[in-house]
Motif scaffolding. Sequence first.
Motif, short mmCIF file in Angstrom:
data_model
loop_
_atom_site.label_atom_id
_atom_site.label_comp_id
_atom_site.label_asym_id
_atom_site.label_seq_id
_atom_site.Cartn_x
_atom_site.Cartn_y
_atom_site.Cartn_z
N UNK A 12 17.58 -54.76 -17.40
CA UNK A 12 16.86 -54.66 -18.66
C UNK A 12 15.89 -55.68 -18.37
N UNK A 13 14.89 -55.56 -19.45
CA UNK A 13 13.78 -56.67 -19.83
C UNK A 13 14.14 -57.46 -20.96
N UNK A 14 13.98 -58.75 -20.49
CA UNK A 14 14.29 -59.85 -21.33
C UNK A 14 13.10 -60.72 -21.79
N UNK A 15 12.89 -61.35 -22.85
CA UNK A 15 11.84 -62.07 -23.52
C UNK A 15 12.29 -63.26 -23.78
N UNK A 16 11.55 -64.42 -23.23
CA UNK A 16 11.58 -65.73 -23.47
C UNK A 16 10.18 -66.53 -24.09
N UNK A 17 10.21 -67.04 -25.09
CA UNK A 17 9.06 -67.64 -25.43
C UNK A 17 8.87 -68.77 -24.61
N UNK A 18 7.41 -69.36 -24.44
CA UNK A 18 7.12 -70.40 -23.34
C UNK A 18 8.00 -71.53 -23.77
N UNK A 19 8.27 -71.77 -25.05
CA UNK A 19 8.85 -73.22 -25.33
C UNK A 19 10.40 -73.32 -24.88
N UNK A 20 10.93 -71.79 -24.56
CA UNK A 20 12.28 -71.78 -23.96
C UNK A 20 12.33 -72.07 -22.66
N UNK A 21 11.24 -72.46 -21.86
CA UNK A 21 11.21 -72.88 -20.48
C UNK A 21 10.38 -74.27 -20.52
N UNK A 22 11.23 -75.38 -20.38
CA UNK A 22 10.51 -76.63 -20.74
C UNK A 22 11.19 -77.58 -19.58
N UNK A 23 10.59 -78.89 -19.84
CA UNK A 23 10.91 -80.05 -18.94
C UNK A 23 12.20 -80.81 -19.69
#
Length: 384
Positions: free
Chosen positions: A300-311
């Motif tokens: 599938x294609x998944x979508x994650x906003x940039x704020x979902x990847x963080x320190x």
Amino acid sequence: MTNNLQKKERTAVSSNPILAVENLSKSYGDLRILKDVSVAIEAGDFLVLVGPSGCGKSTLLGCIGGLTEVTSGNIQIDGQDVTHTDPAKRDIAMVFQSYALFPNMSVGDNIGFGLEVRKVPKAERDKKISQVAELLKIEPLLDRAPAQLSGGQRQRVAMGRALVRDPKLFLFDEPLSNLDAKLRVTMRTEIKRLHQRLNASIIYVTHDQIEAMTLATKIVVMKDGVIQQVGTPREIYDTPANIFVADFMGSPAMNILVADVTMDGLMARIEIAREDGQEPLILYDPNPGEGIASRPAGALKIGLRPEALTDLGSRSVNAEQQFDCLLDVVEPAGSDTFAVIRLGGTEVTARMHGDVDVNSGDTVPICFDLSKISYFDPKSGERL
């Protein structure tokens, strides 16, 4: 326009929409610009039409305003069919990006010109001009010529000329596109404040998705003459209807990744490939929804906003779902630091705390927040 313009109370939403567009199409020969467009807004709504250049948003605004003849379909304003009505009889006011001020008239005369054409008595005309000038904070400019004004002042005058008429519907055609970045932000705030004070019904065209997100009560995202999604700014941002909306709305855009998704009990197991022989990322979504839970396992294609990847230290994140990732590019942006990472065969953007001490080439722990993950069909691009 009422005497207490600045204190105009917000009225209850009518059961009838102030604007209803039904199955609207516009063609130039064999070229279809608008394709069966339907949308409605209630009194007091701030509707923003947004999309890339050539998507049909300005054509739609022109049809609503009567400047562009429709090919088929129906337009109603406050319950009245105005599909083929002359623009002057639609009880609308337009604000253009070019301001369209008369250079040989003073600011006050520009604002009151429409009233003069309608033969409004001078005393009443002067009173309304004064009210609008006070509202827009341009009282000292009333005797000046447009050439003596800054871009922001000219835009206020153009808005004043529309406001003084107190129409049923305001149409804004990219009114801030000629202003510099800082002034655009200032005028955006002014327009938002005006809407809140006056409870005005507004249709606003822009290609700037930041303008759309900050101004709108309702957003219409368009592509190739077709409405892709209608919703509140939060709905558009959190639950985009398809990959186009996900990619277009948001700055930086939503990260779209290819992943293998299988169910592991009640959780969705999400496997994302990495480069250089690294072990794949294995993420778990505890609330995948029935649409994912009932699908067979597969890509599938998944979508994650940039704020979902963080320190780890910057936000409330699940420390259990963190992986060491190589930062390809680091872009400090004041309150945030953006980092480009390669995952799933594509570049993705992580949004980290502005004070984080990282550099390009560093390998750092990145936490993944799946609370607002989006799933898309890999072929159609539609949200699952």
